[in-house]
Design an enzyme around this catalytic site. Structure first.
Site, short mmCIF file in Angstrom:
data_model
loop_
_atom_site.label_atom_id
_atom_site.label_comp_id
_atom_site.label_asym_id
_atom_site.label_seq_id
_atom_site.Cartn_x
_atom_site.Cartn_y
_atom_site.Cartn_z
N SER A 150 -1.63 3.27 0.96
CA SER A 150 -0.84 3.96 -0.07
C SER A 150 -1.66 4.14 -1.34
O SER A 150 -1.43 5.08 -2.08
CB SER A 150 0.41 3.18 -0.46
N HIS A 173 -0.35 9.00 5.21
CA HIS A 173 0.48 8.10 4.41
C HIS A 173 1.94 8.30 4.78
O HIS A 173 2.58 9.25 4.34
CB HIS A 173 0.23 8.35 2.91
N ASN A 213 2.91 8.80 -5.18
CA ASN A 213 2.83 7.57 -5.97
C ASN A 213 2.20 7.82 -7.33
O ASN A 213 2.46 7.09 -8.29
CB ASN A 213 2.07 6.47 -5.21
N GLU A 256 2.18 12.18 3.83
CA GLU A 256 1.08 12.79 3.08
C GLU A 256 -0.16 12.73 3.97
O GLU A 256 -0.57 11.64 4.40
CB GLU A 256 0.85 12.03 1.77
#
Ligand code: 3HC
Length: 660
Positions: free
Chosen positions: A409, A430, A480, A442
């Site tokens: 991540s 991801h 994120n 992702e």
């Protein structure tokens, strides 16, 4: 007899005395102006064709009709309008039967509803997904569906947009039968109906239903509508079908459809529809070069690894799950089986499917077994040394044509790829937790990822039934990074005078299912705390840093699972905790900050600006390809309300006032 063309996309042929009209408008047989005019012409022709007993309507390819052509929305209307075509079908003097070969959605379902009979092929599905586009059905769906399935089922189906498969359609009374060869069965139904009074759906009375049951069905749907207006409007119209005659009901429906079609909610949801389909497309990438992935190895069977394994199994892949010891491998198998059980319990999957999946699962502690894998996905502890050691080891075991994917991540996948002899075969995947449920993935295009490796990863994610968004390498990727930016902004406001419950209330009123502090509590505060400690040495001492989260962690308030975080959770219920307010007030006092009042509008405006600024930076740096990709990530991974279109769309619509 040769095919007779009625327009570019409509042709017909006489078969066993029935005119079989085929809609051929790729990719999904949407009801474009050409389809509508072709259908009208085919109906006119059949009316005067003595040799034709009636009509069978079917779609070419794998779809029956995917609905109105959404690309025509917002353009000047072109005759004939869909409600007119549908009325002509319903009132047609000869039997018209739909042979529903695939999806009959929106206007496609409305066409089928107006036919005098419906035969579902085995791959058929029926649905009125208009609310997902911020509109209501506009060609009779809310009026005809309850006449066939009753008010309660219609409220659920129209209010949520949930499609039903062939068997359920028959149970509900929406389809007359299922057939392997639906056109043949539909021809037989035309002959059966010929010469008898035709079953015109609009003339059937809506079955009367106990008002309490109707209210309960309505409440259940609206509880999930989260600030969207279309579901409530759709339900109002379905209920009106029980009160108004068809003509008045249709007029009310059409007026609502036209009003909502021009609403910002619908514009936002249409943007999301097209953005989701554009995501995962890379200019110049040759899809044909992608490698077929049949056997997937998953390294690590914790929560993430077992979720990925389940996603791969349920989409038909063979899976090898690798663990460090035979005991851990057995534990992994049990976790995967339990996740499959949950899917069966929540009706996402069938019991037969579960057994078949487990037969395709191998769990092992022997890394050499991975030689069979076309793709290896690591889902081990998010630590650079652990991951680079693993990739170095895998590099010597897997086949030369196997793809290696990291599910990190926050770590740099380029650094992980550098541990291999051939970094061109490394890509980032991801996943979001729980990986068997969350659609978003992702797909990280690392500096050295080969085009065919990227193409293969995208094709794999699509085969999982998930939504791939391509992004470049940056800490936290798209989601994120934006999440960190707006969490930072939320913490600035905390220090300046807002309370967690005020910020969360503003986000929830905007349409987020949960505010950011409640989300942090659910995820647990310790991972972000560990990251902050790691970054402490390299942090810019001049940059503003809010210590409140650190103070909470030091006080052992690590989130929901221990019952205390940004909130307290007595009996699991989120509750404001004066201890947290005291920590916040102490932090303000330590910095001599005089707290001020924030309105919900200001809170949202600042949070959205933080998201948009970070999104703009991601676009400028080439990490994200399009603003729509950022919207898709935030909606599908972070609870951004779809009916607002995502942060980038909302900002564009509201020109600097995205909360308006
Ligand atoms: N209008 C215009 N284009 C459409 C479309 C539609 N109704 N439905 C799909 N498309 C396009 C997509 O944008 C995509 O285009 P692209 O290749 O350029 O990206 C292409 O068709 C293929 O779509 P998918 O990738 O979604 O293909 P799938 O095979 O995965 O799914 C589907 C097919 C199930 C039909 C899916 O496309 C779908 O759910 N479509 C939308 C259905 C819908 O919402 N219909 C209601 C429309 S509104 C309406 O009918 C109003 C009426 O009540 C008056």
């Amino acid at each position: 007899m040769a095919d007779i063309p009625f327009s570019k996309s409509i042709s017909a042929r006489l078969r066993d005395g029935v005119f079989v009209v085929v809609i051929d408008n790729p990719p999904v047989n949407a009801l474009s102006a050409d389809v509508r005019s072709g259908l009208m012409a085919a109906l006119d022709h059949t009316a005067s064709l003595d040799a034709a007993t009636g009509i069978v309507l079917t779609g070419a390819g794998s779809t029956f009709i995917g609905g109105a052509d959404i690309k025509e929305f917002g353009k000047p209307p072109v005759e004939p309008m869909l409600p007119d075509v549908i009325e002509r079908i319903e009132t047609f003097e000869k039997p018209v039967v739909a042979a529903v070969n695939g999806a009959a959605l929106g206007g496609g379902c409305e066409v089928a509803l107006a036919c005098h009979g419906r035969i579902a092929g085995e791959k058929a599905s029926f649905g009125l997904p208009e609310v997902k586009l911020g509109i209501v059905p506009g060609a009779g769906g809310t009026q005809r569906l309850p006449r066939l399935v009753g008010l309660v089922a219609a409220i659920e189906l129209v209010g949520t947009g949930r499609p039903v498969k062939a068997a359920e359609a028959v149970t509900l009374g929406l389809a007359d039968g299922v057939a392997t060869a639906p056109v043949g069965a539909a021809i037989a139904l035309v002959h059966e109906a010929s010469g008898k009074p035709l079953r015109r759906t609009g003339m059937i009375g809506v079955p009367s239903t106990d008002p309490t049951t109707v209210s309960a069905a309505e409440a259940k749907v609206l509880a999930r509508a989260r600030g969207q207006s279309a579901p409530a409007e759709a339900i109002r119209l379905v209920k009106a079908a029980g009160e108004l005659d068809l003509r008045r009901g249709l007029a009310a429906e059409r007026a609502t459809f036209l009003r909502l079609r021009d609403s910002s909610e619908s514009a936002a949801l249409r943007h999301v529809f097209f953005a989701e389909r554009a995501a995962g497309k890379v200019e110049g990438l040759d899809k044909a070069s992608s490698r077929r992935i049949e056997t997937v190895a998953v390294v690590g069977t914790g929560l993430m690894g077992s979720g990925i394994a389940v996603a791969a199994l349920t989409s038909g892949h063979s899976v090898i799950a690798l663990e460090q010891s035979p005991e851990a491998a057995a534990g992994g198998r049990a976790r995967i089986a339990e996740t499959l059980d949950k899917s069966v319990r929540s009706a996402r999957f069938t019991a037969d499917g579960r057994a078949e999946c487990l037969a395709r699962l191998q769990t092992t502690a022997e890394a050499e077994e991975l030689v069979k894998a076309d793709l290896v996905i690591e889902a081990v502890f998010d630590d650079l040394t652990v991951k680079t050691d693993l990739f170095r080891k895998l590099d010597g075991i897997v086949r030369a044509d196997a793809i290696l994917a990291t599910n990190t991540s926050y770590l740099n996948p380029d650094a992980i790829a550098a541990a291999t002899a051939d970094p061109s075969r490394v890509v980032g995947l991801h996943f979001f937790s729980p990986a068997n449920v969350m659609r978003l993935v992702e797909v990280v295009d690392c500096v050295k990822t080969a085009p065919e490796v990227l193409a293969s990863a995208l094709a794999f994610v699509k085969r999982l039934g998930k939504l791939p968004v391509v992004c470049g390498v940056t800490e936290g990727f798209i989601g994120n990074r934006i999440f960190s930016a707006y969490r930072r902004e939320a913490e600035f406001m905390l220090e300046d005078g807002a309370l967690p419950q005020e910020i969360d209330a503003a986000l929830e009123a905007y349409g987020f299912p949960m505010g950011i502090f409640a989300v942090n509590d659910m995820a647990g505060l310790e991972i972000a705390w560990a990251r902050r400690k790691r970054q402490a040495a390299t942090r810019d001492p001049a940059a503003r840093y809010v210590e409140i989260a650190d103070r909470l962690c030091e006080a052992g308030r690590l989130g929901h699972k221990i019952g205390r975080g940004w909130y307290a959770y007595p009996d699991g219920k989120r509750t404001i905790d004066p201890e947290v307010t005291a920590v916040i007030e102490a932090a303000r006092a330590a910095k001599n900050i005089a707290p001020r009042i924030f309105t919900p509008a200001e809170i949202m405006s600042r949070l959205l600006k933080a998201m948009v600024d970070e999104g703009t930076a991601l676009l400028t740096d080439g990490i994200a390809a399009r603003p729509g990709d950022i919207d898709v990530v935030m909606i599908n991974g972070y609870g951004f309300p779809a009916h607002r279109g995502g942060p980038m769309f909302a900002a564009e619509q509201n020109k600097g006032e995205p909360h308006a």
